[in-house]
Every structure is written in C-alpha cells, then in structure tokens.
Design an enzyme around this catalytic site. Sequence first.
Site, PDB file in Angstrom:
ATOM      1  CG  ASP A  48      48.578  44.352  40.898  1.00 58.68           C
ATOM      2  OD1 ASP A  48      47.881  44.535  41.902  1.00 58.68           O
ATOM      3  OD2 ASP A  48      48.508  45.057  39.875  1.00 58.68           O
ATOM      4  N   GLY A  49      46.720  41.673  39.609  1.00 59.38           N
ATOM      5  CA  GLY A  49      45.887  41.492  38.422  1.00 59.38           C
ATOM      6  C   GLY A  49      45.867  42.713  37.517  1.00 59.38           C
ATOM      7  CG  ASP A 100      35.015  39.397  40.632  1.00 54.58           C
ATOM      8  OD1 ASP A 100      34.318  40.361  41.001  1.00 54.58           O
ATOM      9  OD2 ASP A 100      34.917  38.253  41.117  1.00 54.58           O
ATOM     10  CG  HIS A 118      41.027  41.169  40.717  1.00 51.24           C
ATOM     11  ND1 HIS A 118      41.240  41.731  39.475  1.00 51.24           N
ATOM     12  CD2 HIS A 118      41.533  42.042  41.629  1.00 51.24           C
ATOM     13  CE1 HIS A 118      41.853  42.909  39.637  1.00 51.24           C
ATOM     14  NE2 HIS A 118      42.038  43.114  40.932  1.00 51.24           N
ATOM     15  CD  GLU A 122      43.549  36.086  45.036  1.00 49.72           C
ATOM     16  OE1 GLU A 122      42.491  36.274  44.429  1.00 49.72           O
ATOM     17  OE2 GLU A 122      43.914  36.788  46.003  1.00 49.72           O
ATOM     18  CB  SER A 157      35.428  33.485  38.128  1.00 53.21           C
ATOM     19  OG  SER A 157      36.510  33.955  38.907  1.00 53.21           O
TER      20      SER A 157
END
Length: 275
Positions: free
Chosen positions: A137-138, A158, A44, A112, A94
């Site tokens: 999709d993470g 995250d 994320h 993301e 990050s």
Amino acid sequence: MAVVNYRHAYHAGNVGDCLKHAVLVWLIRAMQRKPAPLFVLDTHAGAGCYRLDEGPATRTGEWRHGIGRLLHDPPPVLAAYVHLVQSPSSYPGSPAIARALMRGDDRMACCERHPEEASALRSLFHGDRQVGVHCRDGWEALGALLPPHEKRGLVLIDPPFEDTQEFTALAQGLAIGWRRFRTGVFAAWYPIKQRASVRQLMTDVRDGGIRDVVTVELVFREPVDPGRLNGCGMLLINPPYRFEAELPPILAALLDRLGNDEQGQAAEVRRIADE
Ligand SMILES: C[S@@+](CC[C@H](N)C(=O)[O-])C[C@H]1O[C@@H](n2cnc3c(N)ncnc32)[C@H](O)[C@@H]1O
C-alpha cells in the site's frame, strides 16, 4: 482493503500523464542540479511501461489526445520528456521515466498494490540494484519508507482517484509524509472534474500546516460536468528552485497542443502556502 480495479494501461499517455510526466522530468532534472544522491519514492507506480498500439490503450484511444499530439515535432520545453517516449509501442510510466534519468548513486522505491501490475514492474526492474519494487500500500509506505537515508528525495503520489475519497486520502497521505520528511519534495497528481474536491484538498493541506505549497493546473474547459476529466493538476510541496519561473512555459506548451480551445481553458501556477 478495497480491491484495485483501476488499470493504468487504459489511460497511459493521456493528458493527465503528459502533465504528470513533463513535471516529473523537470523535477528530477532540477533536483539533480546538486550532486548529492537522490531518492525517489513512487507510491502508486503502476506497471512501469505500456503499449499504446495494442490492447487496453487502443480501446480508449486516450493517448491520441495526449502524447499522440506531442510526438511529432515536440515543443522545445517538452523535448526532455517526449524524447523518453521512443514509440507508441512503449510508453514509459513514472517509474521508467524516473529510472531513465537516475544517476549511478540515485535510488528509487516503487509501491504498487495490484499484484499483476507489481509483477510487471518487478520484471521491468529485474536485477536492478538501484530500484526496489514493493507490492504494498502506497499510503502506508509514506509512513514506512520516509525519511530516506539520502536526505534528498522526491515523492510522487499518483492515486487512481476511483472515488472522491481519494482526495481525503491524498491530504492525509501528504500530511503523514511531510511530517516524516519535511525537506522532501512531494508531487501529487489530481484530476479536475469539479472544483469543490480540489478546493477542499487545498483547504486540508493548508489546515494541516504544510508550508511551501504550489499547484500547477491544466484546465481544458469549465469544470461543470463532474463526469469528465476537465483538467488535471499537480500539488508540489517544497518545489525546487525556479519551479514557479520555469513551469509556466511548460504548461503553456502542453495547453497549446492538448487543449481544444474550449471555453474556460487555462494553464495556471498558483501558490497555496508560503515557505
Ligand atoms: C494512476 S496509476 C499510476 C500510474 C503511474 N504513476 C504512472 O505515472 O505511470 C495508479 C496505480 O495505483 C495503484 N494503486 C491503487 N491503490 C493503491 C494503493 N493504495 N497503494 C499502491 N498502489 C495503489 C493502481 O493499481 C494503479 O496501478
């Protein structure tokens, strides 16, 4: 699939980011004690870089209670993190933090789901052969992108925690990722609004049979009002050597600067499951 409303630009540099990014810096540096190449998966990832001096960040002012309290004369144990933040005009998310620490043969994949955030991230890493940006999709990436061919990897998870279902999604995602990559280091951030969701997460992780789990938590006040971010934590699977010895001073320094001496304030490292 639900639309992502969350924009990290409103929260960049807040207390949650300070814990997450200080731990991230420690983890990458610890994993780089070995020369073998490292793979980082950021499930994320966000936009990668944020202005704190204009736009959304100035509307919430959250960063002033977070990185704003660390920029001047940072405690030595936080220096490696704070020095990556050059000025409030550019706070690294990050992916930017991980990229700043990567060596020539390390590699990163960033996921993301929000198209505009993913596009900003793509621009940030345009032409960078060591970084892959995926607008996807993470959670699904935990199954698809693990295990990495490097065999040594750090997985940062995250999610935005827009609803409490994300605690369940996190437990499921950790189980999927860990089953595919049992030697990987996993680091997941979570909010502490009330204790019940956090306790359930720990129960789910233990019930899933995951071994070698440690949490670090910063609690700013008794978590009795679920409408507030009363603290935050990170759950680590396979924490690198010396994590439990070296994290307490980092947490203490964060609490010293970011806490307001409210009742119930605490910094804790806790073992959830043995090796
Ligand atoms: C807390 S922010 C990430 C911040 C970033 N990790 C950092 O530390 O700079 C969460 C991000 O996840 C994105 N997101 C939400 N659901 C997602 C999903 N299922 N897969 C991938 N990204 C998602 C949001 O658009 C948001 O940018």
